[in-house]
Write a protein that holds these residues in place. Structure first.
Motif, mmCIF file in Angstrom:
data_model
loop_
_atom_site.group_PDB
_atom_site.id
_atom_site.type_symbol
_atom_site.label_atom_id
_atom_site.label_comp_id
_atom_site.label_asym_id
_atom_site.label_seq_id
_atom_site.Cartn_x
_atom_site.Cartn_y
_atom_site.Cartn_z
ATOM 1 N N THR A 49 0.831 -1.322 0.216
ATOM 2 C CA THR A 49 0.158 -0.126 0.006
ATOM 3 C C THR A 49 0.866 1.308 0.140
ATOM 4 N N THR A 50 0.152 2.465 -0.347
ATOM 5 C CA THR A 50 1.053 3.592 -0.401
ATOM 6 C C THR A 50 1.588 3.993 0.989
ATOM 7 N N SER A 51 0.826 3.706 2.075
ATOM 8 C CA SER A 51 1.406 4.142 3.254
ATOM 9 C C SER A 51 2.534 3.215 3.633
ATOM 10 N N VAL A 52 2.991 1.905 3.184
ATOM 11 C CA VAL A 52 3.859 1.302 3.435
ATOM 12 C C VAL A 52 5.144 1.862 2.786
ATOM 13 N N ILE A 53 4.796 2.122 1.443
ATOM 14 C CA ILE A 53 5.664 2.713 0.490
ATOM 15 C C ILE A 53 6.395 3.897 1.138
ATOM 16 N N LYS A 54 5.561 4.882 1.885
ATOM 17 C CA LYS A 54 6.046 6.047 2.455
ATOM 18 C C LYS A 54 7.061 5.562 3.709
ATOM 19 N N GLU A 55 6.344 4.622 4.328
ATOM 20 C CA GLU A 55 7.018 4.281 5.499
ATOM 21 C C GLU A 55 8.437 3.886 5.137
ATOM 22 N N VAL A 56 8.506 2.886 4.193
ATOM 23 C CA VAL A 56 9.934 2.453 3.721
ATOM 24 C C VAL A 56 10.761 3.369 3.381
ATOM 25 N N LYS A 57 10.391 4.422 2.565
ATOM 26 C CA LYS A 57 11.199 5.378 2.103
ATOM 27 C C LYS A 57 11.605 6.300 3.098
ATOM 28 N N ARG A 58 10.813 6.288 4.234
ATOM 29 C CA ARG A 58 11.327 7.208 5.467
ATOM 30 C C ARG A 58 12.556 6.623 6.175
ATOM 31 N N LEU A 59 12.698 5.307 6.289
ATOM 32 C CA LEU A 59 13.719 4.361 7.101
ATOM 33 C C LEU A 59 14.813 4.454 6.556
ATOM 34 N N LYS A 60 15.880 4.821 7.241
ATOM 35 C CA LYS A 60 17.259 4.735 6.589
ATOM 36 C C LYS A 60 17.746 3.482 5.836
ATOM 37 N N HIS A 61 17.255 2.268 6.653
ATOM 38 C CA HIS A 61 17.870 1.171 5.776
ATOM 39 C C HIS A 61 16.696 0.467 5.010
ATOM 40 N N GLY A 62 15.665 1.419 4.759
ATOM 41 C CA GLY A 62 14.569 0.905 3.687
ATOM 42 C C GLY A 62 13.893 -0.316 4.233
ATOM 43 N N ILE A 63 13.641 -1.129 3.079
ATOM 44 C CA ILE A 63 12.789 -2.450 3.112
ATOM 45 C C ILE A 63 13.272 -3.352 4.048
ATOM 46 N N ASP A 64 14.895 -3.480 4.656
ATOM 47 C CA ASP A 64 15.504 -4.395 5.322
ATOM 48 C C ASP A 64 14.787 -4.042 6.832
ATOM 49 N N GLU A 65 14.920 -2.391 7.046
ATOM 50 C CA GLU A 65 14.414 -2.248 8.534
ATOM 51 C C GLU A 65 12.725 -2.172 8.664
ATOM 52 N N TYR A 66 12.127 -1.885 7.640
ATOM 53 C CA TYR A 66 10.773 -2.044 7.917
ATOM 54 C C TYR A 66 10.419 -3.528 8.060
ATOM 55 N N LEU A 67 10.883 -4.599 7.300
ATOM 56 C CA LEU A 67 10.494 -6.095 7.695
ATOM 57 C C LEU A 67 11.106 -6.298 9.015
#
Length: 180
Positions: A96-114
């Motif tokens: 979803t777009t909210s998850v895309i925004k969250e991943v872009k905001r995090l320093k380590h991207g998708i790794d940090e989100y997961l």
């Protein structure tokens, strides 16, 4: 989701709302986790991507004459790929777009989100498997880093009290884990 305690992330399967707020997570995420815990039925499509707790919402479409017709609002889902520093390749997900925004905001991207997103919000089997491998790699690296320090007890205590900030992201390949 920006910061959290390493020990808390590694030990708690589904943290309660108050614990999330202590970790510094946004109240919005805490509310999503609380709602996911109360849900008896989930949207099945949410298990095919990273939806971040978003579900179909129902309501009325109201015309100018105030006639009410039932309708549904579906999550805004896109197919996106993000570079993984650990896997050293692009990871493709429906999100979803909210998850895309969250991943872009995090320093380590998708790794940090997961690694930091509450487990109840990640229902996609592919993402859960990647999350498990990421956490294994970082646990192993934390043990190796603690072994290098003369007083291992102080090193482990330092990692528990410090916010989650990996010194370097690990790489996972077919031959095993290695540091970047």
């Amino acid at each position: 989701l920006r910061s959290g305690r390493v020990a808390a992330l590694l030990t708690l399967p589904a943290p309660p709302v108050l614990h999330l707020l202590k970790l510094g997570m946004a109240s919005k995420t805490a509310k999503l986790v609380e709602r996911a815990g109360r849900m008896k039925r989930y949207m099945k499509r949410g298990a095919r991507g990273l939806y971040g707790g978003k579900m179909i919402q129902f309501g009325n479409q109201v015309s100018f004459a105030e006639n009410k017709t039932r309708r549904a609002w579906k999550p805004n889902v896109h197919q996106r790929r993000f570079w993984s520093e650990t896997y050293n390749r692009f990871l493709c997900f429906r999100m979803t777009t909210s998850v895309i925004k969250e991943v872009k905001r995090l320093k380590h991207g998708i790794d940090e989100y997961l690694m930091t997103a509450p487990k109840v919000l990640i229902r996609y089997p592919k993402a859960l498997n990647m999350r498990r491998r990421l956490l294994q790699a970082h646990r192993k690296q934390a043990v190796l880093d603690a072994a290098l320090v003369p007083d291992a007890a102080q090193a482990i205590a330092a990692t528990v009290d410090a916010p989650y900030k990996p010194a370097k992201m690990l790489r996972i390949s077919n031959r095993g884990m290695r540091s970047a």
